[in-house]
Design a protein around this motif. Sequence first.
Motif, PDB file in Angstrom:
ATOM      1  N   UNK A 117      -8.309   1.562  -4.310  1.00  0.00           N
ATOM      2  CA  UNK A 117      -7.984   2.686  -3.441  1.00  0.00           C
ATOM      3  C   UNK A 117      -8.613   2.462  -2.075  1.00  0.00           C
ATOM      4  N   UNK A 118      -7.830   2.641  -1.021  1.00  0.00           N
ATOM      5  CA  UNK A 118      -8.308   2.440   0.338  1.00  0.00           C
ATOM      6  C   UNK A 118      -8.658   3.783   0.963  1.00  0.00           C
ATOM      7  N   UNK A 119      -9.676   3.765   1.820  1.00  0.00           N
ATOM      8  CA  UNK A 119     -10.084   4.967   2.526  1.00  0.00           C
ATOM      9  C   UNK A 119      -9.969   4.741   4.031  1.00  0.00           C
ATOM     10  N   UNK A 120      -9.487   5.746   4.724  1.00  0.00           N
ATOM     11  CA  UNK A 120      -9.385   5.682   6.170  1.00  0.00           C
ATOM     12  C   UNK A 120     -10.465   6.589   6.761  1.00  0.00           C
ATOM     13  N   UNK A 121     -11.383   6.016   7.523  1.00  0.00           N
ATOM     14  CA  UNK A 121     -12.480   6.764   8.119  1.00  0.00           C
ATOM     15  C   UNK A 121     -12.293   6.814   9.636  1.00  0.00           C
ATOM     16  N   UNK A 122     -12.561   7.962  10.233  1.00  0.00           N
ATOM     17  CA  UNK A 122     -12.382   8.123  11.668  1.00  0.00           C
ATOM     18  C   UNK A 122     -13.580   8.868  12.247  1.00  0.00           C
ATOM     19  N   UNK A 138     -17.978 -19.447   3.939  1.00  0.00           N
ATOM     20  CA  UNK A 138     -17.826 -19.791   2.516  1.00  0.00           C
ATOM     21  C   UNK A 138     -17.521 -18.582   1.631  1.00  0.00           C
ATOM     22  N   UNK A 139     -17.805 -17.370   2.105  1.00  0.00           N
ATOM     23  CA  UNK A 139     -17.568 -16.178   1.297  1.00  0.00           C
ATOM     24  C   UNK A 139     -16.368 -15.371   1.789  1.00  0.00           C
ATOM     25  N   UNK A 140     -15.591 -15.947   2.765  1.00  0.00           N
ATOM     26  CA  UNK A 140     -14.394 -15.225   3.205  1.00  0.00           C
ATOM     27  C   UNK A 140     -13.357 -15.228   2.093  1.00  0.00           C
ATOM     28  N   UNK A 141     -12.675 -14.097   1.920  1.00  0.00           N
ATOM     29  CA  UNK A 141     -11.649 -13.996   0.893  1.00  0.00           C
ATOM     30  C   UNK A 141     -10.397 -13.343   1.452  1.00  0.00           C
ATOM     31  N   UNK A 142      -9.240 -13.794   0.980  1.00  0.00           N
ATOM     32  CA  UNK A 142      -7.969 -13.158   1.327  1.00  0.00           C
ATOM     33  C   UNK A 142      -7.661 -11.998   0.385  1.00  0.00           C
ATOM     34  N   UNK A 143      -8.518 -11.737  -0.555  1.00  0.00           N
ATOM     35  CA  UNK A 143      -8.253 -10.709  -1.556  1.00  0.00           C
ATOM     36  C   UNK A 143      -8.529  -9.311  -0.987  1.00  0.00           C
ATOM     37  N   UNK A 144      -7.850  -9.026   0.111  1.00  0.00           N
ATOM     38  CA  UNK A 144      -7.921  -7.727   0.780  1.00  0.00           C
ATOM     39  C   UNK A 144      -6.498  -7.377   1.220  1.00  0.00           C
ATOM     40  N   UNK A 145      -6.238  -6.131   1.584  1.00  0.00           N
ATOM     41  CA  UNK A 145      -4.897  -5.777   2.050  1.00  0.00           C
ATOM     42  C   UNK A 145      -4.427  -6.688   3.180  1.00  0.00           C
ATOM     43  N   UNK A 146      -3.140  -6.963   3.192  1.00  0.00           N
ATOM     44  CA  UNK A 146      -2.503  -7.898   4.123  1.00  0.00           C
ATOM     45  C   UNK A 146      -2.954  -7.696   5.566  1.00  0.00           C
ATOM     46  N   UNK A 147      -2.945  -6.460   6.049  1.00  0.00           N
ATOM     47  CA  UNK A 147      -3.268  -6.179   7.447  1.00  0.00           C
ATOM     48  C   UNK A 147      -4.756  -6.237   7.736  1.00  0.00           C
ATOM     49  N   UNK A 148      -5.571  -6.446   6.716  1.00  0.00           N
ATOM     50  CA  UNK A 148      -7.009  -6.645   6.907  1.00  0.00           C
ATOM     51  C   UNK A 148      -7.378  -8.123   6.921  1.00  0.00           C
ATOM     52  N   UNK A 149      -6.421  -8.998   6.724  1.00  0.00           N
ATOM     53  CA  UNK A 149      -6.675 -10.428   6.757  1.00  0.00           C
ATOM     54  C   UNK A 149      -6.733 -10.894   8.211  1.00  0.00           C
ATOM     55  N   UNK A 150      -7.607 -11.828   8.507  1.00  0.00           N
ATOM     56  CA  UNK A 150      -7.905 -12.177   9.886  1.00  0.00           C
ATOM     57  C   UNK A 150      -6.668 -12.559  10.690  1.00  0.00           C
ATOM     58  N   UNK A 151      -5.709 -13.238  10.046  1.00  0.00           N
ATOM     59  CA  UNK A 151      -4.542 -13.719  10.772  1.00  0.00           C
ATOM     60  C   UNK A 151      -3.468 -12.646  10.957  1.00  0.00           C
ATOM     61  N   UNK A 152      -3.713 -11.436  10.451  1.00  0.00           N
ATOM     62  CA  UNK A 152      -2.766 -10.337  10.626  1.00  0.00           C
ATOM     63  C   UNK A 152      -3.337  -9.245  11.535  1.00  0.00           C
ATOM     64  N   UNK A 153      -4.439  -9.540  12.205  1.00  0.00           N
ATOM     65  CA  UNK A 153      -5.039  -8.587  13.133  1.00  0.00           C
ATOM     66  C   UNK A 153      -4.809  -9.112  14.553  1.00  0.00           C
ATOM     67  N   UNK A 154      -3.856  -8.515  15.230  1.00  0.00           N
ATOM     68  CA  UNK A 154      -3.471  -8.989  16.566  1.00  0.00           C
ATOM     69  C   UNK A 154      -4.639  -8.835  17.540  1.00  0.00           C
ATOM     70  N   UNK A 155      -5.009  -9.928  18.210  1.00  0.00           N
ATOM     71  CA  UNK A 155      -6.120  -9.926  19.166  1.00  0.00           C
ATOM     72  C   UNK A 155      -7.414  -9.412  18.523  1.00  0.00           C
ATOM     73  N   UNK A 156      -7.590  -9.723  17.256  1.00  0.00           N
ATOM     74  CA  UNK A 156      -8.758  -9.240  16.536  1.00  0.00           C
ATOM     75  C   UNK A 156     -10.033  -9.965  16.926  1.00  0.00           C
ATOM     76  N   UNK A 209       0.854  -1.182   0.000  1.00  0.00           N
ATOM     77  CA  UNK A 209       0.000   0.000   0.000  1.00  0.00           C
ATOM     78  C   UNK A 209       0.888   1.229   0.000  1.00  0.00           C
ATOM     79  N   UNK A 210       0.459   2.276  -0.700  1.00  0.00           N
ATOM     80  CA  UNK A 210       1.195   3.537  -0.750  1.00  0.00           C
ATOM     81  C   UNK A 210       0.210   4.688  -0.740  1.00  0.00           C
ATOM     82  N   UNK A 211       0.585   5.787  -0.102  1.00  0.00           N
ATOM     83  CA  UNK A 211      -0.260   6.977  -0.157  1.00  0.00           C
ATOM     84  C   UNK A 211      -0.338   7.486  -1.594  1.00  0.00           C
ATOM     85  N   UNK A 212      -1.517   7.899  -2.008  1.00  0.00           N
ATOM     86  CA  UNK A 212      -1.695   8.344  -3.397  1.00  0.00           C
ATOM     87  C   UNK A 212      -0.819   9.543  -3.731  1.00  0.00           C
ATOM     88  N   UNK A 213      -0.444  10.334  -2.723  1.00  0.00           N
ATOM     89  CA  UNK A 213       0.405  11.508  -2.983  1.00  0.00           C
ATOM     90  C   UNK A 213       1.874  11.138  -3.153  1.00  0.00           C
TER      91      UNK A 213
END
Length: 234
Positions: A138-143, A175-193, A116-120
């Motif tokens: 493109x990823x969006x960060x919402x707060x 059955x509809x889970x997918x790894x086709x998301x950014x690495x840190x959004x995958x279940x096994x990369x979310x610490x204590x998720x 992932x890289x910032x668009x700027x």
Amino acid sequence: MIIIKPLSQCSFSDALEAFNKGFEDYYIPVEMSLDQFICRFGVDRLSVEHSFVAFYNDTPAGIMLNGIKRVKGKKHAWNGGTSVAFLYRKMGIGEALLKATLEKYQQQGVVEASLEAFTVNKKAIHLYEKYGYEIVDTLFFLKHRGSFPASLLKKKNQLAYSLKRRLAKDIQNLPFYTYDVPWKNQFDCICDGESFIALNERNEEVGYLLFQKNFSSIGIVRHREFRYFLSRKR
């Protein structure tokens, strides 16, 4: 003289120096202590064997952090951070780190590499595209700060969905889970998720939400970071 070394052949102190110097002028603050830096390898599933540090005349000048894991029998890689110290930019260090990384990916039989890289950050994006990376989304960060409006929280669910709370790892068998998301959004990369799994009126699992609690130094939940939501087609 520029020398690229696997991080496994360097000290963590040298690697941390390269990391912090390279991100001094970054878009968000990412400076780490040595303990935080070492911890990140376990949390984000990064590898000292597959990461690289660049030296210029024996001084740590750049770094590229990488992780490689198997997904359904195939190897996937992630660039978890690339930086070059300000004094050593425009010397080809970033390109040298990328070449070493791609050679390692090839040796390891990686079938897909992501980052992932910032668009700027046009210069970095141009370099990655030069070596075969393509922009796929493109990823969006919402707060949100403060409490949610009571009227929103009490709004009736007209679709009659219910939720069950589980650990993040519990969604992997949907059955509809997918790894086709950014690495840190995958279940096994979310610490204590954790996760919420949505059920329809027929008690069928139709969607999920991943989230992670962020605690203060005294153990109070500061906020919950929601990672990803996916719903199955009806």
